[in-house]
Design an enzyme around this catalytic site. Sequence first.
Site, PDB file in Angstrom:
ATOM      1  N   HIS A 102     -18.521  -9.269  23.658  1.00 23.83           N
ATOM      2  CA  HIS A 102     -19.616  -8.293  23.730  1.00 23.83           C
ATOM      3  C   HIS A 102     -20.180  -8.078  22.326  1.00 23.83           C
ATOM      4  O   HIS A 102     -19.430  -7.983  21.345  1.00 23.83           O
ATOM      5  CB  HIS A 102     -19.105  -6.974  24.318  1.00 23.83           C
ATOM      6  CG  HIS A 102     -20.131  -5.885  24.264  1.00 23.83           C
ATOM      7  ND1 HIS A 102     -21.423  -6.082  24.678  1.00 23.83           N
ATOM      8  CD2 HIS A 102     -20.068  -4.603  23.813  1.00 23.83           C
ATOM      9  CE1 HIS A 102     -22.110  -4.968  24.497  1.00 23.83           C
ATOM     10  NE2 HIS A 102     -21.312  -4.055  23.969  1.00 23.83           N
ATOM     11  N   ASN A 160     -27.280  -4.639  20.218  1.00 19.38           N
ATOM     12  CA  ASN A 160     -26.379  -4.466  21.354  1.00 19.38           C
ATOM     13  C   ASN A 160     -27.217  -4.255  22.621  1.00 19.38           C
ATOM     14  O   ASN A 160     -27.872  -3.223  22.765  1.00 19.38           O
ATOM     15  CB  ASN A 160     -25.481  -3.253  21.071  1.00 19.38           C
ATOM     16  CG  ASN A 160     -24.499  -2.963  22.187  1.00 19.38           C
ATOM     17  OD1 ASN A 160     -24.617  -3.494  23.289  1.00 19.38           O
ATOM     18  ND2 ASN A 160     -23.530  -2.111  21.919  1.00 19.38           N
ATOM     19  N   CYS A 197     -21.319  -1.485  29.169  1.00 20.24           N
ATOM     20  CA  CYS A 197     -21.419  -2.824  28.557  1.00 20.24           C
ATOM     21  C   CYS A 197     -20.531  -3.862  29.236  1.00 20.24           C
ATOM     22  O   CYS A 197     -20.728  -5.059  29.067  1.00 20.24           O
ATOM     23  CB  CYS A 197     -21.079  -2.745  27.074  1.00 20.24           C
ATOM     24  SG  CYS A 197     -22.099  -1.567  26.190  1.00 20.24           S
TER      25      CYS A 197
END
Length: 319
Positions: free
Chosen positions: A244, A274, A110
């Site tokens: 994030h 996500n 990520c």
Amino acid sequence: MSFQVIGTGSAAPACVKTNDDLSEFLETSDEWIRTRTGIRERRICTSETMSDLTEHAAKLALENAGIDAKELDLILCTTVRGDYMTPSQACVIQKRIGATCPAFDLNAACSGFLYALDVAESYFFCKKVKKVLVVSSEVMSKLVNWTDRSTCVLFGDGAGAAVLGEGDDMLSLRLTADGNWDALRIPQVNGNCPFGEEQGEPPYLSMNGQDVYKFAVTNMAADLTYVIEKAGLTTADVDYVLPHQANTRIIDAAAHRLSIPKEKYVISIDRYGNTSSASIPVMLDELNRGGRLKKGDILAMSAFGGGFTTGAGVLRWSK
Ligand code: UT7
């Protein structure tokens, strides 16, 4: 010399799946997913491939930058898994957009977008490049186990891109890695070698959510504090925080530790879930296209993910 962002783009698959849609085949509920994560819906690739998403985001970013793909000197694609092991996703995109420059993939889970900005900064510093395309693209729906409610509800698919040109807008960057193969991993497909003695693990994402949660909360606030200070700024100078998008509770907890008003935190997890390394460049593009950015705005970005990795940075907007 670092660089400036001269164009952004993003793409998402057409299919939208709400929490209620998932509760039709999983023992879950909109209430659980929404209150534990902030997610309301996510986009899922049905007919689209990752290459389609990546190409679309890249072309929009080039158009926004007002440059032709032939002007690019480097393409960096971040993903946890491209459409192929080889060629790289970056090479697939190079062909599709008609570029001729070197191209390679980078996997920092990520945190990939921040890792790619760091690599790009070094190329600019060495004066090897004048224009770089960074494109972060993830199709998480093909990596999760759709019978595991504790993970599959969390992720979504999408791509975000930025075209970088010469400039001095990346005011600070910080990367970390802390080898941990246990808390979050996606095993490789094992092939069918007739001589192999190991079965291998099922090739699905597995995660110890609480370990990742604790890691994220501790590091997000610390990383943001570090990069803001390193940029010679204070939290009062920050116009937007792009965290994030893994869980709104993680963002709330980090926000609680920093003196930056909650309304400066950009949120997209409610609509996308996500999307791993794509989450920050997608938000950047939405801010840019939504006309919410003005020259001189200060953007603080912070990501964390499998590895464990973290990436954080402070970017001045001068487009
Ligand atoms: O990009 C980086 C990747 N990942 C992350 O950042 C994730 C970080 N972690 C998290 O966001 C949170 O830990 C989760 C959202 C994954 C989980 O939230 P939690 O508050 O830590 O829940 P939990 O794992 O402690 O589970 C609580 C309960 C369990 O039931 P019992 O044992 O209390 O009866 C789970 O089985 O919730 C249950 N549960 C669910 N229930 C309904 C787990 N998933 C679901 C679900 N629907 N989808």
